[in-house]
Motif scaffolding. Sequence first.
Motif, short mmCIF file in Angstrom:
data_model
loop_
_atom_site.label_atom_id
_atom_site.label_comp_id
_atom_site.label_asym_id
_atom_site.label_seq_id
_atom_site.Cartn_x
_atom_site.Cartn_y
_atom_site.Cartn_z
N VAL A 60 39.60 5.98 15.70
CA VAL A 60 39.10 6.27 14.37
C VAL A 60 37.65 5.82 14.27
O VAL A 60 37.33 4.66 14.51
N VAL A 61 36.77 6.77 13.89
CA VAL A 61 35.34 6.54 13.88
C VAL A 61 34.80 6.69 12.46
O VAL A 61 34.77 7.81 11.93
N PRO A 62 34.35 5.61 11.80
CA PRO A 62 33.80 5.71 10.45
C PRO A 62 32.34 6.18 10.48
O PRO A 62 31.41 5.39 10.33
N LEU A 63 32.14 7.46 10.66
CA LEU A 63 30.80 8.00 10.93
C LEU A 63 29.88 8.06 9.73
O LEU A 63 28.68 8.32 9.89
N ALA A 64 30.40 7.83 8.52
CA ALA A 64 29.54 7.90 7.33
C ALA A 64 29.14 6.51 6.83
O ALA A 64 28.44 6.40 5.82
N PHE A 65 29.58 5.46 7.53
CA PHE A 65 29.26 4.09 7.12
C PHE A 65 28.46 3.41 8.22
O PHE A 65 28.74 3.59 9.41
N VAL A 66 27.49 2.59 7.84
CA VAL A 66 26.71 1.86 8.85
C VAL A 66 26.90 0.35 8.73
O VAL A 66 26.28 -0.41 9.47
N SER A 67 27.76 -0.10 7.81
CA SER A 67 28.07 -1.52 7.65
C SER A 67 29.56 -1.67 7.34
O SER A 67 30.15 -0.81 6.70
N GLU A 68 30.12 -2.80 7.76
CA GLU A 68 31.51 -3.07 7.45
C GLU A 68 31.65 -3.43 5.97
O GLU A 68 30.83 -4.17 5.41
N HIS A 69 32.70 -2.91 5.34
CA HIS A 69 32.98 -3.21 3.94
C HIS A 69 34.43 -2.86 3.67
O HIS A 69 35.21 -2.68 4.62
N VAL A 70 34.82 -2.78 2.41
CA VAL A 70 36.23 -2.65 2.08
C VAL A 70 36.86 -1.39 2.67
O VAL A 70 38.04 -1.39 3.04
N ASP A 77 0.83 -1.20 0.00
CA ASP A 77 0.00 0.00 0.00
C ASP A 77 0.86 1.25 0.00
O ASP A 77 0.42 2.31 -0.46
N GLN A 78 2.06 1.15 0.53
CA GLN A 78 2.96 2.29 0.61
C GLN A 78 4.40 1.81 0.58
O GLN A 78 4.72 0.73 1.08
N VAL A 79 5.27 2.64 0.01
CA VAL A 79 6.70 2.36 -0.06
C VAL A 79 7.45 3.45 0.69
O VAL A 79 7.14 4.64 0.55
N VAL A 80 8.44 3.04 1.49
CA VAL A 80 9.33 3.99 2.16
C VAL A 80 10.75 3.71 1.68
O VAL A 80 11.24 2.58 1.77
N LEU A 81 11.39 4.72 1.13
CA LEU A 81 12.78 4.62 0.68
C LEU A 81 13.70 5.08 1.80
O LEU A 81 13.56 6.20 2.30
N LEU A 82 14.62 4.21 2.20
CA LEU A 82 15.46 4.47 3.37
C LEU A 82 16.93 4.21 3.01
O LEU A 82 17.39 3.07 3.06
N PRO A 83 17.68 5.23 2.66
CA PRO A 83 19.10 5.03 2.33
C PRO A 83 19.91 4.70 3.57
O PRO A 83 19.68 5.25 4.65
N LEU A 84 20.85 3.79 3.41
CA LEU A 84 21.76 3.47 4.52
C LEU A 84 23.01 4.34 4.44
O LEU A 84 24.12 3.89 4.70
N TYR A 85 22.79 5.59 4.07
CA TYR A 85 23.82 6.64 4.12
C TYR A 85 23.26 7.70 5.08
O TYR A 85 22.33 8.42 4.72
N PRO A 86 23.81 7.83 6.28
CA PRO A 86 23.25 8.81 7.22
C PRO A 86 23.28 10.24 6.70
O PRO A 86 22.38 11.03 6.97
N GLN A 87 24.34 10.58 5.94
CA GLN A 87 24.48 11.93 5.41
C GLN A 87 24.17 11.93 3.91
O GLN A 87 24.65 11.06 3.18
N TYR A 88 23.41 12.90 3.46
CA TYR A 88 23.05 12.98 2.05
C TYR A 88 24.22 13.47 1.20
O TYR A 88 24.89 14.44 1.56
N ALA A 89 24.44 12.80 0.08
CA ALA A 89 25.34 13.29 -0.97
C ALA A 89 24.69 12.95 -2.30
O ALA A 89 24.04 11.91 -2.44
#
Length: 351
Positions: free
Chosen positions: A268-278, A120-132
């Motif tokens: 060191v704080v990776p504040l723009a990432f919410v998942s581990e990756h390369v 009935d409804q769609v919510v788009l939710l980016p896993l990027y806390p900050q918009y670019a």
Amino acid sequence: MADAGQRIAVVLFNLGGPDGPHAVRPFLFNLFNDPAIISAPGPVRWFLAQVISRRRAPLAQENYAIMGGGSPLLPNTEKQARALERALADSGDVRCFIAMRYWHPFAGEAARDVKKFNPDQVVLLPLYPQYAAATTGSSLDDWNRAAAKAGLDVPTSTVCCYPEEEGFIRSMGAQTSEAWQKAAKAGEPRILFSAHGLPKREIERGDPYQWQVERTAGAIAAAVSQQLGREPDWKISYQSRVGPLEWIGPYTDAEIERAGQENRPLVVVPLAFVSEHVETLVELDVEYGDLAKENGVPAYERVATVGDDKLFIDGLAGMVRAILTARNDISCGYSVRICPEDRSRCRCRNT
């Protein structure tokens, strides 16, 4: 709260990553063929993407080999999706879908799956806390094309960013405080908030990314101050720059070298990432970890990404409930536009 009888599709955006050595070069080609990354005309961009992906693939394959040959981003995102479904179980028949930008599952695959779900409804939710524009903006444009092609015509709302969302900040703040206490055994630590870089010209064109990164860093630093009972030394830096353009700074590698010269432990704080990756498991942990040792940094503590931490997932769920209730087309976390007017690339126009 949404009607308990509603069928709600939540689409999680992320960049994606190669799932094996065979996928590294096509993943890189997709990345550099995105007009949000290289703004050259189509044929020129296609040619450049071919050249760049061919040149970068061997080194990238070495980096992914450190992680077993492929990126852990998709399985990590799947864990977040299932956790978010559980957190939203009281909001109706909620199902989370994943739309990656540069590797499977692509937006087209996700859009077809959403249509089959018949929400009935769609919510788009980016896993990027900050918009670019290069991340959230590109993913939104990609989704719009995919949804139109799939014939998906459903009321849709978008959470465009959440640089100061409470659950995200509390989760990062708690981990940063713990890492600070470990590093403090070697001296007076400095917290280095490391975000993915962006060409300086993108900021000059009105991209809100750097402004939002600064908001996130200030909020996490405030949370750490509250937990420690004192204000820590902290600084923002940027990693992962490529190409000849001038990128926003200061650069993370330069700040690591400076910390060595000053004999300062680093958190060191990776504040723009919410998942581990390369960029966390290899660039921060291996490459920058080695750089810290080479430069005599007395302690190097890297804070983990939030992953499926309950505070973070509950924060995402709260934003989904809020936008379903408000029925805004687009919002910044729990509110309307937060960016200054000179950040003209911000998608949120509500006031």
